[in-house]
Design a protein around this motif. Structure first.
Motif, PDB file in Angstrom:
ATOM      1  N   GLN A 103     -11.728   6.107  -5.143  1.00 39.20           N
ATOM      2  CA  GLN A 103     -11.051   5.736  -6.381  1.00 39.20           C
ATOM      3  C   GLN A 103     -10.510   4.310  -6.230  1.00 39.20           C
ATOM      4  N   PRO A 104     -10.979   3.372  -7.032  1.00 35.95           N
ATOM      5  CA  PRO A 104     -10.625   1.959  -6.824  1.00 35.95           C
ATOM      6  C   PRO A 104      -9.125   1.690  -6.820  1.00 35.95           C
ATOM      7  N   GLU A 105      -8.390   2.279  -7.757  1.00 35.19           N
ATOM      8  CA  GLU A 105      -6.948   2.016  -7.809  1.00 35.19           C
ATOM      9  C   GLU A 105      -6.244   2.554  -6.574  1.00 35.19           C
ATOM     10  N   GLN A 129      -1.647  11.774  -0.685  1.00 39.48           N
ATOM     11  CA  GLN A 129      -2.472  11.964  -1.879  1.00 39.48           C
ATOM     12  C   GLN A 129      -3.195  10.670  -2.261  1.00 39.48           C
ATOM     13  N   VAL A 130      -2.510   9.538  -2.125  1.00 42.88           N
ATOM     14  CA  VAL A 130      -3.153   8.247  -2.392  1.00 42.88           C
ATOM     15  C   VAL A 130      -4.266   8.004  -1.381  1.00 42.88           C
ATOM     16  N   VAL A 131      -4.000   8.331  -0.120  1.00 42.89           N
ATOM     17  CA  VAL A 131      -5.006   8.157   0.928  1.00 42.89           C
ATOM     18  C   VAL A 131      -6.246   8.994   0.620  1.00 42.89           C
ATOM     19  N   GLN A 132      -6.034  10.248   0.240  1.00 42.21           N
ATOM     20  CA  GLN A 132      -7.175  11.117  -0.058  1.00 42.21           C
ATOM     21  C   GLN A 132      -7.964  10.604  -1.263  1.00 42.21           C
ATOM     22  N   ALA A 133      -7.253  10.111  -2.271  1.00 46.26           N
ATOM     23  CA  ALA A 133      -7.953   9.552  -3.429  1.00 46.26           C
ATOM     24  C   ALA A 133      -8.747   8.311  -3.031  1.00 46.26           C
ATOM     25  N   ALA A 134      -8.183   7.501  -2.120  1.00 43.93           N
ATOM     26  CA  ALA A 134      -8.907   6.320  -1.646  1.00 43.93           C
ATOM     27  C   ALA A 134     -10.151   6.723  -0.855  1.00 43.93           C
TER      28      ALA A 134
END
Length: 381
Positions: free
Chosen positions: A275-277, A266-271
């Motif tokens: 998404q900066p954070e 999920q973090v990878v997809q947001a990146a």
């Protein structure tokens, strides 16, 4: 002839009737301008606290009399004076009411919990708020805990969208009454509910509570396939809240210490969606896409140039990847790759797209197809 006040006659009705209206009228005396004699008369009548039906009528009267004209998420906002909260907490009346079985009619446990917590957060009387905060800070009753958990979710939504509400976690960086209650209550963070485990409820305010209380060890309880997306989304929002620096730092730490699996993805997809954070968390923690073929593109899209240049010094691997996997825009990372190249001033590794084929267009002839309010095809609507 002895004179009896109107309050005395009203309290006489309270003691003898099953009608709820006298209870409302009597309860309004408790919120009226100070009249110690009348108030004491009502408190004596209410204080008999007899059977369950009598208790329910007392609570109904208090709930109706202490409501304001304002609303919070379509609920009437209560405003309790200190005389009411002191009455409710004296002789453990509230605990006694919660100890009864859930009634078929009247004031249910969840209704009462919602009213008490709304009153704790909205009442203008500081002593009344303090009374209720003391009750809620130590309660272990599931209905009160569940309603507090819902209040946290509402506060997170208010923080996220900037809604004007007293239900918040911070006020200019200072913990609110709700936050102080959550920090003081030893039962938080709560374990996931059955609805959350089964996927029927896909929100997880408890994860943010775990960060709030510096219990990052509890985050693993919520990183299930059903809740991981909610947890990661919540953490990415939390770092943007107007919160104390230590809370923001713990949120960032949580994003960088996720176990392998859905949460990391999920973090990878947001990146990948810029998404900066999420980009910073993925870079610091070394997260990579589950598909190994996308690992190099991920470094490019998230602009981790030191790692990318080490893996693909001449750019040939990225060019080959784009030629195979990034030709159309739909279903590929082409847009993100081109955006990263534009931001960083690097050559676009994606192949040029062929011009559109005019013969492939299938425009139908234009013509009248009916008019409103008739059917858009023909005939009547």
């Amino acid at each position: 002839m002895q004179y009896f006040s109107s309050t005395w006659w009203l309290c006489r009705k309270v003691r003898r009737t099953t009608d709820r209206r006298p209870f409302v009228q009597a309860a309004r005396i408790l919120s009226a301008p100070p009249d110690d004699e009348a108030r004491d008369e009502v408190l004596r009548a209410f204080g008999e606290w007899r059977d369950r039906d009598f208790q329910d009528r007392v609570l109904y009267g208090l709930r109706e009399a202490c409501r304001t004209g304002e609303q919070e998420r379509h609920r009437p906002v209560p405003d309790l004076p200190h005389s009411v909260t002191r009455f409710l907490l004296t002789d453990d009346r509230i605990k006694e009411y919660f100890g009864h079985a859930e009634p078929k009619f009247g004031t249910g446990h969840r209704d009462l919990a919602e009213w008490l917590i709304d009153a704790a957060l909205h009442s203008t009387d500081a002593e009344a708020r303090s009374d209720l905060a003391g009750l809620l800070s130590e309660t272990a009753h599931p209905d009160l805990l569940g309603r507090l958990d819902k209040a946290v979710w509402e506060a997170l939504e208010n923080e996220k969208h900037g809604h004007p509400s007293k239900v918040r976690l911070w006020d200019d960086g200072v913990p609110t009454d709700l936050t102080r209650i959550i920090l003081a209550n030893p039962n938080f963070p709560l374990p996931p509910t059955e609805r959350q485990r089964s996927g029927q409820a896909v929100y997880a305010p408890e994860a943010i509570v775990a960060v709030l209380k510096d219990r990052l060890d509890k985050l693993a309880d919520y990183l299930t396939p059903q809740l991981s997306y909610a947890v990661v989304s919540g953490l990415l929002e939390a770092v943007k809240f107007p919160a104390p620096a230590d809370f923001v730092e713990r949120s960032r730490q949580a994003l960088r210490n996720l176990p392998p699996g859905i949460a990391r993805e999920q973090v990878v997809q947001a990146a990948l969606h810029n998404q900066p954070e999420a980009i910073a968390a993925a870079a610091d923690a070394g997260y990579a896409p589950a598909e190994e073929r996308d690992a190099l593109a991920f470094l490019y899209i998230t602009r981790q140039w030191d790692r990318y240049d080490a893996a693909d010094p001449d750019g040939s691997r990225m060019t080959a990847y784009c030629a195979k996997y990034a030709r159309p825009y739909v279903g590929t990372y082409r847009h993100q790759i081109e955006l990263a190249a534009q931001i960083s001033g690097r050559p676009n590794p994606c192949p040029k797209l062929p011009p559109p084929d005019p013969s492939a267009q299938t425009d139908r002839p234009h013509g009248a197809v009916g008019s409103w309010p008739t059917s858009w095809v023909s005939g009547s609507w």
